[in-house]
Write a protein that holds these residues in place. Sequence first.
Motif, mmCIF file in Angstrom:
data_model
loop_
_atom_site.group_PDB
_atom_site.id
_atom_site.type_symbol
_atom_site.label_atom_id
_atom_site.label_comp_id
_atom_site.label_asym_id
_atom_site.label_seq_id
_atom_site.Cartn_x
_atom_site.Cartn_y
_atom_site.Cartn_z
ATOM 1 N N VAL A 176 -45.207 30.458 28.029
ATOM 2 C CA VAL A 176 -44.529 30.879 26.795
ATOM 3 C C VAL A 176 -44.326 32.389 26.779
ATOM 4 N N LEU A 177 -45.376 33.139 27.126
ATOM 5 C CA LEU A 177 -45.272 34.602 27.095
ATOM 6 C C LEU A 177 -44.247 35.112 28.104
ATOM 7 N N LEU A 178 -44.269 34.576 29.322
ATOM 8 C CA LEU A 178 -43.336 35.037 30.351
ATOM 9 C C LEU A 178 -41.892 34.666 30.012
ATOM 10 N N VAL A 179 -41.690 33.421 29.568
ATOM 11 C CA VAL A 179 -40.336 32.983 29.219
ATOM 12 C C VAL A 179 -39.804 33.789 28.041
ATOM 13 N N TRP A 180 -40.644 33.974 27.017
ATOM 14 C CA TRP A 180 -40.248 34.770 25.841
ATOM 15 C C TRP A 180 -39.827 36.173 26.260
ATOM 16 N N THR A 181 -40.622 36.795 27.127
ATOM 17 C CA THR A 181 -40.340 38.169 27.544
ATOM 18 C C THR A 181 -39.062 38.253 28.378
ATOM 19 N N VAL A 182 -38.934 37.390 29.364
ATOM 20 C CA VAL A 182 -37.770 37.437 30.255
ATOM 21 C C VAL A 182 -36.484 37.134 29.496
ATOM 22 N N VAL A 183 -36.498 36.093 28.661
ATOM 23 C CA VAL A 183 -35.285 35.695 27.936
ATOM 24 C C VAL A 183 -34.845 36.792 26.970
ATOM 25 N N LEU A 184 -35.762 37.326 26.190
ATOM 26 C CA LEU A 184 -35.382 38.351 25.218
ATOM 27 C C LEU A 184 -34.958 39.650 25.894
ATOM 28 N N LEU A 185 -35.654 40.021 26.959
ATOM 29 C CA LEU A 185 -35.244 41.238 27.682
ATOM 30 C C LEU A 185 -33.831 41.077 28.243
ATOM 31 N N ALA A 186 -33.550 39.896 28.774
ATOM 32 C CA ALA A 186 -32.212 39.653 29.331
ATOM 33 C C ALA A 186 -31.149 39.700 28.237
ATOM 34 N N LEU A 187 -31.424 39.060 27.097
ATOM 35 C CA LEU A 187 -30.458 39.052 25.996
ATOM 36 C C LEU A 187 -30.197 40.453 25.463
ATOM 37 N N PHE A 188 -31.271 41.204 25.242
ATOM 38 C CA PHE A 188 -31.106 42.545 24.679
ATOM 39 C C PHE A 188 -30.467 43.491 25.706
ATOM 40 N N TYR A 189 -30.742 43.273 26.979
ATOM 41 C CA TYR A 189 -30.138 44.119 28.007
ATOM 42 C C TYR A 189 -28.628 43.893 28.059
ATOM 43 N N VAL A 190 -28.217 42.633 27.988
ATOM 44 C CA VAL A 190 -26.794 42.312 27.976
ATOM 45 C C VAL A 190 -26.130 42.919 26.749
ATOM 46 N N GLY A 191 -26.836 42.813 25.575
ATOM 47 C CA GLY A 191 -26.279 43.368 24.350
ATOM 48 C C GLY A 191 -26.168 44.877 24.394
ATOM 49 N N ALA A 192 -27.139 45.531 25.027
ATOM 50 C CA ALA A 192 -27.122 47.002 25.086
ATOM 51 C C ALA A 192 -26.098 47.539 26.065
ATOM 52 N N THR A 193 -25.773 46.759 27.095
ATOM 53 C CA THR A 193 -24.845 47.247 28.126
ATOM 54 C C THR A 193 -23.411 46.768 27.942
ATOM 55 N N SER A 194 -23.198 45.856 26.994
ATOM 56 C CA SER A 194 -21.852 45.325 26.790
ATOM 57 C C SER A 194 -21.040 46.168 25.818
#
Length: 267
Positions: free
Chosen positions: A249-267
């Motif tokens: 849960v911790l790893l999936v939560w971290t990876v998924v949210l980091l990926a989403l926010f990274y896409v949002g910050a770079t788009s």
Amino acid sequence: MTETPEETIARLQRELDDAKIAKLQHEIAQVRAGGSAASGYPARVSMAKPDDSVDANLAPVPRRVPLTFRFVVLPWSWWMVFTLFMVAVSPIGLWFIAPIAGLITVAVTFLVIVGLRLRRYRRQIALLRWGEVAAVNAADPTSVGTYYSGTTYQNVRLAQAHGWQVTRRWYSGPSTTTKVGYELNGARGELKLRGLPYAGGVILAHSKNPKIALCVSSFPYDLDRDQDGNWAGRLGARVVIGSIAMTTVLLVWTVVLLALFYVGATS
């Protein structure tokens, strides 16, 4: 519609009865939590001498720590799941406006959770290796939650120790904070336990630094021993599955949210 005098009296009587019931429920909650209903304050439990019925048989320190115990780095924690959920959902409007803030928050949350858990993990392993059974001198409930103030639980799984035996059950009701005074090799210390009232659980204190201590109920697994006083190292299926699930849960939560926010910050 205007009340008649008789209707007003009947209504006031019902409100008075409801108030009495609420007061009685408040007092019952305190008694069940180990407090004093008459005074409204927790009752203090003093022990003039250590409980001789507690089996203090442990192998000499430093003793071996089973690999099975060492693998349980992230045991299942509803509090951790709740924290992850609130961080992801509560400021969701902010995440859409400033995804870089979400990126930083997720990273910091991950580091804080892992840091706090590793700190507790190191303490547990140190006590398994160097811990000895401390003599409990007093158990003083310093606060008891009520349905009007303080902390209360709703369907939360809590642990409570009776000697070495630890029971884990679902609980709804007030939280109790107990200050446990103990002694080991002439050195005294205090330990605060939160959750269910202290019920005579074994306190393990570090033989080199008695200020470091935990109740056996604070370990995510049962501390069974063999005939020589070494840890048996048995883990229940619930502990193994919970640890795997929490890590996932911790790893999936971290990876998924980091990926989403990274896409949002770079788009």
